[in-house]
Design a protein around this motif. Sequence first.
Motif, short mmCIF file in Angstrom:
data_model
loop_
_atom_site.label_atom_id
_atom_site.label_comp_id
_atom_site.label_asym_id
_atom_site.label_seq_id
_atom_site.Cartn_x
_atom_site.Cartn_y
_atom_site.Cartn_z
N ARG A 527 0.81 -1.22 0.00
CA ARG A 527 0.00 0.00 0.00
C ARG A 527 0.84 1.27 0.00
N GLY A 528 2.17 1.15 0.11
CA GLY A 528 3.04 2.32 0.14
C GLY A 528 3.15 2.99 1.49
N GLU A 529 2.79 2.32 2.56
CA GLU A 529 2.85 2.89 3.92
C GLU A 529 4.18 2.46 4.53
N HIS A 530 5.20 3.23 4.26
CA HIS A 530 6.56 2.84 4.65
C HIS A 530 6.80 2.97 6.14
N LYS A 531 6.20 3.95 6.77
CA LYS A 531 6.39 4.07 8.23
C LYS A 531 5.76 2.89 8.95
N SER A 532 4.56 2.51 8.53
CA SER A 532 3.93 1.34 9.15
C SER A 532 4.74 0.08 8.86
N GLU A 533 5.32 0.01 7.67
CA GLU A 533 6.16 -1.13 7.33
C GLU A 533 7.37 -1.20 8.25
N LEU A 534 7.97 0.00 8.54
CA LEU A 534 9.13 0.03 9.44
C LEU A 534 8.75 -0.43 10.84
N ARG A 535 7.57 -0.01 11.31
CA ARG A 535 7.13 -0.43 12.65
C ARG A 535 7.00 -1.95 12.73
N MET A 536 6.38 -2.56 11.70
CA MET A 536 6.21 -4.01 11.73
C MET A 536 7.55 -4.74 11.67
N PHE A 537 8.52 -4.19 10.90
CA PHE A 537 9.86 -4.79 10.85
C PHE A 537 10.55 -4.70 12.20
N LEU A 538 10.37 -3.54 12.89
CA LEU A 538 10.99 -3.39 14.22
C LEU A 538 10.41 -4.38 15.21
#
Length: 735
Positions: A527-538
């Motif tokens: 979806r292009g939500e990079h901040k949310s992607e970073l949170r899930m990776f963390l």
Amino acid sequence: MGGIRVVARIRPQQTSELQKDCIVSATGPDGEPSSQPTFVRIPSFKNENESFSFQFSSVYDQASTQQAIFDNEITPTIKHLFNGFDVTIFAYGVTGTGKTHTMRGGKSLAERGIIPRLLSSTYRRCRKIEKDSGGGTSVGITLSYYEIYNDKVFDLLESPEKRTMSGLHLRDNGGKTVVVGLTERPCESLKEFEKMYDEANVNRSTSATKLNAHSSRSHAILCFKVTMTTGDKVRVSTASAIDLAGSEDNRRTANGKERLIESASINKSLFVLAKCVEAISQKQARIPYRESKMTRILSLGQNNGLTVMILNLAPGRTYHLDTISSLNFANRTRKIEIRELENEPITKGCSRAVPTVTGPSTHRQPLRALASNTHNAAMGARASAKQEDKPAKLFSVYSDRPKNASMVSHGLKDTARRSSPLKRPSEAGSSVFDRPPKRRSPERGRRPSGAMSKKAIEDMIEKKVTDILATRAMDHSSAAPVPEISEDVQRRLDLLEKKIDGHNDAHNDAREQGLTFLLMAKQHAVRGEHKSELRMFLLARDYFPDNAKLASKIERLQRKLQGKDHTRHGRAETDDDTDSEEPVRHCAKVADSNDKKVRLKYLDRSGNDDEYQGEVEEDTDEGYDLGDSFRYRPKKTKGGRKAAASSMCTEERPTCPESPRTKQLLSIINSRDMNKIKSLQGVGLKKAEAMMEALCGGEEGDGSCPVVVSSLLELGRLRGVGVKTVEKMRSGLAV
């Protein structure tokens, strides 16, 4: 080998049928009318411009007469009948196509059917043969007539009062099917046959339907045997004329209850006949003759004679589908091959050869007459001599136990007393010593006469046990040594045992949770939500700390987001120089789920949302901004301030104590366990993701400042949570 001769006949039009509805025609090979047509042409049911053509041995149009059909098709079979061949003639077609008229006909001489004409020609030929032979050959005709009604066989030459409920039974005799208990009457003349035939037709089952006023409700079979006797030779041939009942469509015939039962039996037997023809044409191993009595009697392809099928067709359009079905059936039937074999003549007075069981080398003793008095006297004298003189035994008895003399003498007395007078005495020259004595097997020894002592039994048991133990010891010593297992293999086996025993359940749960976060990160990336992607990776990094690929992804995303932040701050400084000191508010369009209306929300660019006072609703997809910031902005509703104050009044007061249900709900939210949050009532996957993002590090997504929810009001202000959602979560908890 020959095939079944199929003849098609188109009946004349009835008074209720129109000329324009006539669709069946008899044509030649070129499709034009012919004096001797062999093709039946009928248009397609779906497309009138297309037509089907079926070729048969002969085709007779509506103007054909009974005499023409008999002379061309039936007369040639009569000479084969007198040459010893069996002849079968049957009429096939749907109801109302003229089958009974073709086979039986009317009362006038011109309207007579095939059966009366066949018998008339047969009697004329019988008289001719007897006259030509000068009395050396005599010909006799025997008649039988029966019907198959509701798959039961009934004799038509007997009155209906003599019928039984089960009817007559069928049996197989020499490859032919015969009816047990069927009446066979000799018929000397044609007048006698006509009288007998008319009386039998009165007993046949007929009824009126909507399509036929005299519809046949059964299959009628007329059989007559022609017996030719010349000297001591007798030749028997059989002719069968079968009038089959027609298949019926109950929607058109308007049958009642009883007629429906009859129609079901007729359609079933004709369906089995079609199955038999299909199986024969496909050369299958099993032909279902025995599924119906009609097919068992007809036996298409099994009879060794001549078979003629007369296909009756209706010319009207109302019979269109039925006519095409009958033409297809007849086309398959004419391809059946049968063996045309004549019946062999039987010679009178010849006895059957009795097969012998014994071989040529077997010599049997001739039988002798019994003399009972002499035999009894000889046996009595022999018994008294044995009692007085006690001669030596003439036979040996083999037994393991010895017998004393008293038992032997007692046995001899009983033998002498029980000897039968009908028993043949032994010959004088024979001796019982001629029989060779039985040989004792060398391995069979005598049993000890006395009982074994206790010590002998113990010694024998001890010896057996010793032998068994020695055998086992030898087996163990001869077994190959088991090789030692290496440490690597042993370690793998231990890990496998732990995995089977379930010791790594906790590790599997942690791995599953980490994989869930990775899956959520992949969805945010799509979806292009990079901040949310970073949170899930963390969040997933805690479960996979040594994964280098995951660490590189996190580092790359952080660099990408920092570059975007520098660009955004540069634009904000430029806007501050050109605009006034008051905070500039920008308009963000948020579309609802149905894309029917667009609302405007004024958001402070600096991120302050202090001026917003209103009730937050239950989470929907409209509250998400699909940009890079992934900020949740709840929408305003009417009376939001009052509703929030009324629902959250107990939580805004610091002095009000928290209920156990509220404490339980807050503890689940603060635990940040995705599975527990998803299990709450009213919380789905998207809502749980939004709550996890709000709880794990605020808006920046780096996880540095986690949020702790201390009241229901703060919980309602989280992303993805509204007042209604909070109420549902609280009500769904069990205290």
